[in-house]
Design a protein around this motif. Sequence first.
Motif, PDB file in Angstrom:
ATOM      1  N   ASP A 119       0.827  -1.113  -0.032  1.00 54.15           N
ATOM      2  CA  ASP A 119      -0.043   0.107   0.096  1.00 54.15           C
ATOM      3  C   ASP A 119       1.064   1.381  -0.058  1.00 54.15           C
ATOM      4  O   ASP A 119       0.451   2.268  -0.593  1.00 54.15           O
ATOM      5  N   ALA A 146      -8.758 -12.452   2.882  1.00 54.38           N
ATOM      6  CA  ALA A 146      -9.582 -11.328   3.515  1.00 54.38           C
ATOM      7  C   ALA A 146     -11.036 -11.560   2.997  1.00 54.38           C
ATOM      8  O   ALA A 146     -11.441 -12.559   1.942  1.00 54.38           O
ATOM      9  N   GLU A 150     -13.633  -6.616   1.264  1.00 52.48           N
ATOM     10  CA  GLU A 150     -12.450  -6.080   0.927  1.00 52.48           C
ATOM     11  C   GLU A 150     -11.795  -6.040  -0.416  1.00 52.48           C
ATOM     12  O   GLU A 150     -11.190  -4.989  -0.933  1.00 52.48           O
ATOM     13  N   GLY A 153     -13.328  -3.973  -2.907  1.00 48.17           N
ATOM     14  CA  GLY A 153     -13.026  -2.645  -2.737  1.00 48.17           C
ATOM     15  C   GLY A 153     -11.523  -2.206  -3.378  1.00 48.17           C
ATOM     16  O   GLY A 153     -11.330  -1.315  -4.066  1.00 48.17           O
ATOM     17  N   ARG A 154     -10.766  -3.338  -3.203  1.00 48.48           N
ATOM     18  CA  ARG A 154      -9.370  -3.215  -3.767  1.00 48.48           C
ATOM     19  C   ARG A 154      -9.221  -3.145  -5.066  1.00 48.48           C
ATOM     20  O   ARG A 154      -8.433  -2.439  -5.685  1.00 48.48           O
TER      21      ARG A 154
END
Length: 254
Positions: A119, A146, A150, A153-154
Amino acid sequence: MTDLFEEVEEQLRSDRYRALARKAAPWVLALAAGALLIALGTWGWQQYRQQTTDKASVQYGLAMSARAQGDTGKAIELFTAVSKSPAKAYASLALMQLGGLKIASAQPDEVKAAVALFDQAAAAAPDDVLGDAARLKSAFAILDTAPYAELEGRLSPLMKEGRPYRVQAREALAFAKLMKGDSAGARRDFVVIANSLDSPEGARQRAKAAIELIDTGSAKAVPAAVKAAATLPPPMLVAPGGLPLAQEQAPVTQ
């Protein structure tokens, strides 16, 4: 008499011009000095950027060599130094390498640290080629752990038109759907990948294989192989002197 008047008028004009010149001189000099300072500042900044880029390039190359030779400690030391460099491209690559080393350690508690490094690499990247590579690495690192929300969303932003790794992001999301039991949704994504003209040949082959496994009821075998199967065209940078550096690792580090 006319000549006398003309001489007087000419003298008056000369006096006015000299007065104007005296008044304007400080401003002209100030503007010239300002232009010179800007030119020198621009040149100095370009020199600084070139020097920092060259230094980061050399350190990155040395770190890659140390890693290839099995000297992980030295590689981490050099990658860490590069990750703090003002040369954003090399800083981003170094952070990705550090994240890859975390995952390669095979320690479950290192995955979180690796995701944080990926990140950071995405945030440091100067463009989407490096930034999305880091974001994709981050998603792959947690693909089998995960929650689907999530991962969605990534990965969803990386699938937009014009993004450099939209096919790979769609592929990762399809595998995520398989892992959560959404075989129908995964199959739709794999069909898109298999029939897309801009899909790399490897991605098309994997998509066709996944579709076949889904259709034969063997889709449970797919998630176990996803991290080993998925690949990403590696970004490349050029070292001083025009020599290419070692290629960046695929989004999943074994």
